[in-house]
Design a protein around this motif. Structure first.
Motif, short mmCIF file in Angstrom:
data_model
loop_
_atom_site.label_atom_id
_atom_site.label_comp_id
_atom_site.label_asym_id
_atom_site.label_seq_id
_atom_site.Cartn_x
_atom_site.Cartn_y
_atom_site.Cartn_z
N GLN A 1 1.03 -1.32 -0.24
CA GLN A 1 -0.05 -0.27 0.24
C GLN A 1 0.93 1.26 -0.15
O GLN A 1 1.83 1.56 0.62
CB GLN A 1 -0.29 0.07 1.11
CG GLN A 1 -1.76 -0.88 0.37
CD GLN A 1 -3.13 -1.05 2.79
OE1 GLN A 1 -3.74 -0.42 2.42
NE2 GLN A 1 -2.20 -1.55 3.57
N GLN A 2 0.54 2.29 -0.84
CA GLN A 2 0.92 3.12 -0.55
C GLN A 2 -0.38 4.43 0.03
O GLN A 2 -1.16 4.70 -0.64
CB GLN A 2 1.28 3.98 -2.32
CG GLN A 2 2.33 2.99 -2.57
CD GLN A 2 2.77 3.68 -3.60
OE1 GLN A 2 3.15 4.66 -3.97
NE2 GLN A 2 3.47 2.90 -5.00
N VAL A 3 0.39 5.29 1.12
CA VAL A 3 -0.58 6.26 1.45
C VAL A 3 -0.09 7.85 0.84
O VAL A 3 1.28 8.40 1.36
CB VAL A 3 -0.63 6.63 2.78
CG1 VAL A 3 -1.35 7.55 3.46
CG2 VAL A 3 -1.06 5.00 3.50
N VAL A 4 -0.89 8.64 0.39
CA VAL A 4 -0.36 9.62 0.70
C VAL A 4 -1.02 11.07 1.21
O VAL A 4 -2.43 10.68 1.35
CB VAL A 4 -0.56 9.86 -1.25
CG1 VAL A 4 -0.12 11.48 -1.75
CG2 VAL A 4 0.05 8.90 -2.02
N GLU A 5 -0.48 11.77 1.79
CA GLU A 5 -1.20 12.41 3.00
C GLU A 5 -0.02 13.90 3.09
O GLU A 5 1.30 13.91 3.65
CB GLU A 5 -1.61 12.24 4.40
CG GLU A 5 -1.64 13.08 5.36
CD GLU A 5 -2.43 13.45 4.89
OE1 GLU A 5 -2.24 14.34 5.44
OE2 GLU A 5 -3.75 12.99 5.52
N ARG A 6 -0.43 14.16 2.92
CA ARG A 6 0.27 16.32 2.44
C ARG A 6 0.44 16.79 3.90
O ARG A 6 1.03 17.43 3.29
CB ARG A 6 -0.30 17.26 1.70
CG ARG A 6 -1.29 18.05 2.33
CD ARG A 6 -2.08 19.33 1.67
NE ARG A 6 -0.77 19.71 1.27
CZ ARG A 6 -1.18 20.67 0.20
NH1 ARG A 6 -2.15 20.89 -0.46
NH2 ARG A 6 -0.52 21.88 -0.23
N ASP A 7 0.06 16.43 4.73
CA ASP A 7 0.13 16.80 6.34
C ASP A 7 1.11 16.39 7.22
O ASP A 7 1.25 15.49 7.62
CB ASP A 7 -1.20 17.00 6.89
CG ASP A 7 -1.01 17.84 8.09
OD1 ASP A 7 0.00 18.39 8.70
OD2 ASP A 7 -1.68 18.32 8.70
N GLU A 8 2.63 16.75 6.82
CA GLU A 8 3.50 16.00 7.40
C GLU A 8 4.13 15.97 8.96
O GLU A 8 3.84 14.43 9.32
CB GLU A 8 4.97 16.19 6.85
CG GLU A 8 5.76 15.88 6.53
CD GLU A 8 7.50 16.02 6.16
OE1 GLU A 8 8.83 15.32 5.66
OE2 GLU A 8 6.95 16.94 5.19
N SER A 9 3.51 17.23 9.58
CA SER A 9 3.31 17.56 10.77
C SER A 9 2.26 15.67 11.31
O SER A 9 2.16 14.96 12.31
CB SER A 9 3.06 18.91 11.48
OG SER A 9 1.88 18.91 11.06
N LEU A 10 1.04 15.68 10.71
CA LEU A 10 -0.02 14.91 11.26
C LEU A 10 0.72 13.96 10.86
O LEU A 10 0.31 13.00 11.85
CB LEU A 10 -0.74 14.96 10.26
CG LEU A 10 -1.89 14.02 10.74
CD1 LEU A 10 -2.93 14.38 11.94
CD2 LEU A 10 -3.36 14.20 9.62
N VAL A 11 1.17 13.49 9.64
CA VAL A 11 1.68 11.74 9.79
C VAL A 11 2.58 11.66 11.29
O VAL A 11 2.33 10.57 11.33
CB VAL A 11 2.73 12.12 8.57
CG1 VAL A 11 2.84 10.14 8.67
CG2 VAL A 11 1.91 11.70 6.47
N ARG A 12 4.02 13.01 11.50
CA ARG A 12 4.40 12.32 12.22
C ARG A 12 3.55 12.13 13.50
O ARG A 12 4.18 11.23 14.54
CB ARG A 12 5.45 13.23 12.53
CG ARG A 12 6.56 13.50 11.73
CD ARG A 12 7.47 13.99 11.94
NE ARG A 12 7.25 15.80 12.57
CZ ARG A 12 7.60 16.62 11.51
NH1 ARG A 12 7.40 16.79 9.64
NH2 ARG A 12 6.80 17.70 11.35
N LEU A 13 2.64 12.56 13.50
CA LEU A 13 1.56 12.63 15.53
C LEU A 13 1.08 11.07 15.37
O LEU A 13 1.32 10.49 16.06
CB LEU A 13 0.55 13.66 15.25
CG LEU A 13 -0.27 12.89 15.79
CD1 LEU A 13 0.20 13.52 17.79
CD2 LEU A 13 -1.63 14.32 15.83
N VAL A 14 0.39 10.69 14.13
CA VAL A 14 -0.14 9.11 14.15
C VAL A 14 0.70 8.28 13.99
O VAL A 14 1.05 7.67 14.25
CB VAL A 14 -0.82 9.24 12.76
CG1 VAL A 14 -0.82 7.81 12.24
CG2 VAL A 14 -1.86 10.16 12.48
N ARG A 15 1.82 8.49 13.26
CA ARG A 15 2.96 7.39 13.59
C ARG A 15 3.48 6.98 15.15
O ARG A 15 3.76 6.20 15.48
CB ARG A 15 4.65 8.23 12.74
CG ARG A 15 4.32 7.54 10.80
CD ARG A 15 5.20 7.54 10.47
NE ARG A 15 4.93 7.29 8.94
CZ ARG A 15 5.62 5.80 8.27
NH1 ARG A 15 5.45 4.83 9.59
NH2 ARG A 15 5.09 5.47 7.22
#
Length: 288
Positions: A104-118
């Motif tokens: 799977q590839q996920v494209v999410e432009r909000d990089e800070s949100l990605v960091r928070l979720v990870r």
């Protein structure tokens, strides 16, 4: 901005609050499920994740997207999936749980949100999920031709789908990335007079031979603002099973297709990049 980190060690979980690119993100614990969380951005619910049971989908529209995912290939078969819009990565986790060995590839432009979720809601290290922090259309352009069995679009900025993700040119990119047998599904939001939704159906009909729309009857009648899930493919869709699953959901939905769906568009014309606008903002009452 203050934040409270949860440890989940026998005591009540505390909410996590942190600014991200798209606004103020909150991860709120689900009081009924031990390791489940709801993600909100500026007070608008975005995702729900149960770390103990990633196949559990709480939100109505996510369950409908889940039905599409379930029927996109034989049960349990691994797929190549592209997710435009990540949120808390709910649907990528769902695919990983229900279709092990999927890529799977996920494209999410909000990089800070990605960091928070990870950080707060870590992915299973064995899941084959790659997250790319970029614009959805730019990320889609990097997917190889004919790679995807499934493209899932669930992209909102300020509770609105960006204009450049509503056009025939965008769907040309979706079709390029899909296998001939692939399925495209999108979470759309609209309210009366449903001009956006009608236009999106007309746009999809200009690029895909087979379409269906899953939504609450009140939304389809233009009685209230809500979500509708578009399903599109070059091949016939599993309409009977989609209809059965939508009707048996805790929040039953209708499946429109064929002539009824064509009539629903009311003569709307396909949207092009030149004429595209963002989807309408939901009324404040939606999130109360």
């Amino acid at each position: 901005m203050g934040r409270s980190r949860n440890t989940r060690r026998g005591s009540a979980a505390a909410a996590v609050e942190e600014p991200v690119d798209g606004g103020l993100a909150q991860l709120v614990p689900d009081p009924d499920r031990a390791r489940a969380w709801t993600l909100l951005i500026d007070g608008a619910p975005q995702s729900h994740v149960d770390l103990d049971d990633p196949a559990y989908l709480s939100f109505e529209y996510q369950r409908r997207l889940g039905h599409v995912i379930d029927l996109a290939a034989p049960p349990g078969k691994p797929v190549h999936a592209v997710h435009l819009g990540g949120g808390a990565l709910t649907l990528a986790r769902y695919v990983a749980a229900t279709r092990p060995r999927s890529t799977q590839q996920v494209v999410e432009r909000d990089e800070s949100l990605v960091r928070l979720v990870r950080r707060e809601l870590p992915l299973d290290p064995g899941a084959r999920i790659r997250v790319r922090a970029t614009d959805a259309r730019a990320g889609l352009a990097k997917v190889p031709d004919g790679w995807a069995d499934l493209v899932v679009a669930d992209v909102f900025s300020g509770a609105r789908t960006p204009a450049h993700l509503t056009s025939t040119e965008f769907l040309d990119e979706v079709r390029r990335a899909l296998k001939p047998s692939g399925v495209y599904t999108a979470n759309l939001a609209d309210g009366p007079p449903l001009a956006h939704l009608r236009g999106q159906i007309a746009t999809a009909a200009a690029r895909f031979a087979e379409l269906a729309l899953i939504a609450d009857a009140a939304v389809l009648r233009g009685k209230r603002f809500g979500n509708a899930v578009l399903v599109a493919s070059g091949l016939p869709l599993p309409l009977a099973e989609l209809t059965r699953r939508a009707a048996s959901d805790p929040h039953p939905g209708r499946v429109e297709h064929g002539r009824q769906l064509t009539d629903f568009t009311g003569g709307a014309v396909p949207v092009t990049d030149e004429a595209a606008v963002a989807s309408p903002a939901p009324p404040p009452s939606v999130f109360r």
